[in-house]
Design an enzyme around this catalytic site. Sequence first.
Site, mmCIF file in Angstrom:
data_model
loop_
_atom_site.group_PDB
_atom_site.id
_atom_site.type_symbol
_atom_site.label_atom_id
_atom_site.label_comp_id
_atom_site.label_asym_id
_atom_site.label_seq_id
_atom_site.Cartn_x
_atom_site.Cartn_y
_atom_site.Cartn_z
ATOM 1 C CG HIS A 75 -20.240 17.025 -6.998
ATOM 2 N ND1 HIS A 75 -20.447 15.870 -6.272
ATOM 3 C CD2 HIS A 75 -21.085 16.954 -8.056
ATOM 4 C CE1 HIS A 75 -21.355 15.122 -6.875
ATOM 5 N NE2 HIS A 75 -21.767 15.766 -7.965
ATOM 6 C CG ASP A 116 -15.223 16.242 -4.580
ATOM 7 O OD1 ASP A 116 -16.338 16.665 -4.942
ATOM 8 O OD2 ASP A 116 -14.962 15.032 -4.502
ATOM 9 N N GLY A 146 -21.081 8.596 -7.709
ATOM 10 C CA GLY A 146 -20.029 7.684 -8.127
ATOM 11 C C GLY A 146 -20.411 6.976 -9.416
ATOM 12 C CD GLU A 148 -23.458 12.076 -14.667
ATOM 13 O OE1 GLU A 148 -22.655 12.988 -14.931
ATOM 14 O OE2 GLU A 148 -23.522 11.527 -13.537
ATOM 15 C CG ASP A 181 -21.816 17.541 -12.203
ATOM 16 O OD1 ASP A 181 -21.965 17.174 -11.021
ATOM 17 O OD2 ASP A 181 -21.478 16.771 -13.107
#
Length: 373
Positions: A28, A30, A187, A217, A314
């Site tokens: 990711h 961010d 999300g 997950e 991740d």
Amino acid sequence: MSVRGDELFLSGSDISITGLPKVSLHDHLDGGLRGQTIVELADAIGFELPANGAEALEGWFENSADSGSLVSYLKTFDITAAVMQTSEALTRVAREFVNDLAADGVIYGEVRWAPELHQAGGLSLDEAVAAVQAGLDQGVEDALADGQRTRTGQLITAIRHAHRSMEVAELAVRHRERGVVGFDLAGPELGFPAANHRAAFDYLAQNHLPTTVHAGEADGLSSIRSALFDGRALRLGHGVRIAEDITVERQDDASTFVTLGTLSQWVKDRQIALELSPSSNLQTGAIAQWGEELIDHPFDLLYQLGFRVTVNTDNRLMSNTTLSQELALLSDAFAYDLSDLETFQLNAAAATFLPLEDREELAEAISEGFDEA
């Protein structure tokens, strides 16, 4: 593993894991900022940080993310998103993101991020995507200047508890010739199945844009089913809880029998890639039903059974990790050797959202690099 300078080495060998060619599928934007970059961007906008200095801030992220809960884990992104609300900030973060991938030996990385979370400063969705692509392109140029060949592709992410998935899907399709290679849904997973976004997934399928969906997950088999059949996912973001559909029986004579359910058999037979992220899976409690240590992770079970397992970071900031470190940790936990690490990279190359010819080229580069190790 052993550490020498800035490199990680395979235990008991002179093989540099850092120097091996690697493919990153689940990373990711961010979640991959440098601590110093956050400090500087926050200072420029007067944003108060929870810790002083880059090192302390990086420690705060790792400690806060190690919560045992995906929902709590995701709260740390409030900080990184806050400093990524201008074109300049997005371009800088994306450029440094690629710089760090290249330093870790990544020759192809798919970079996922949610443009809808970066509009507080007035950017349109298209402007945000263009700013990130500019940074990715600059990072690739930096790598070439250093004699490294690194490529990237954007995965445009929609947020599953929001209501903009169709808008984001259309955005992804608009930019498919300008750096976007696929679509992602992310999300809070529990209670927000892919089925809620069926219209967007129908649109993506009609426009032949591949999808990956976070599933398996923070929720179990029903979430994975929805990702596959409502989301038409070609890969599962994490997907670790597919192991809930696998029964392992150990007999008194020490023999072991393994039975796959219909869902896990489907995922295995169709070689739907699992984007496993070992350190992150521990932090979020994704493997809590199997244990609390890396050795308890179903990764090896899935690998030995023939699933298309891939290794991912991740969020490098939240897990204080790199792709090389994740490979080293797995190697130490399960006694993997160089051939195993090569298999993981070939799995990832085959699962990228690149055209077939590019995937074959990636596989060749990986095999050549491992042969030279």
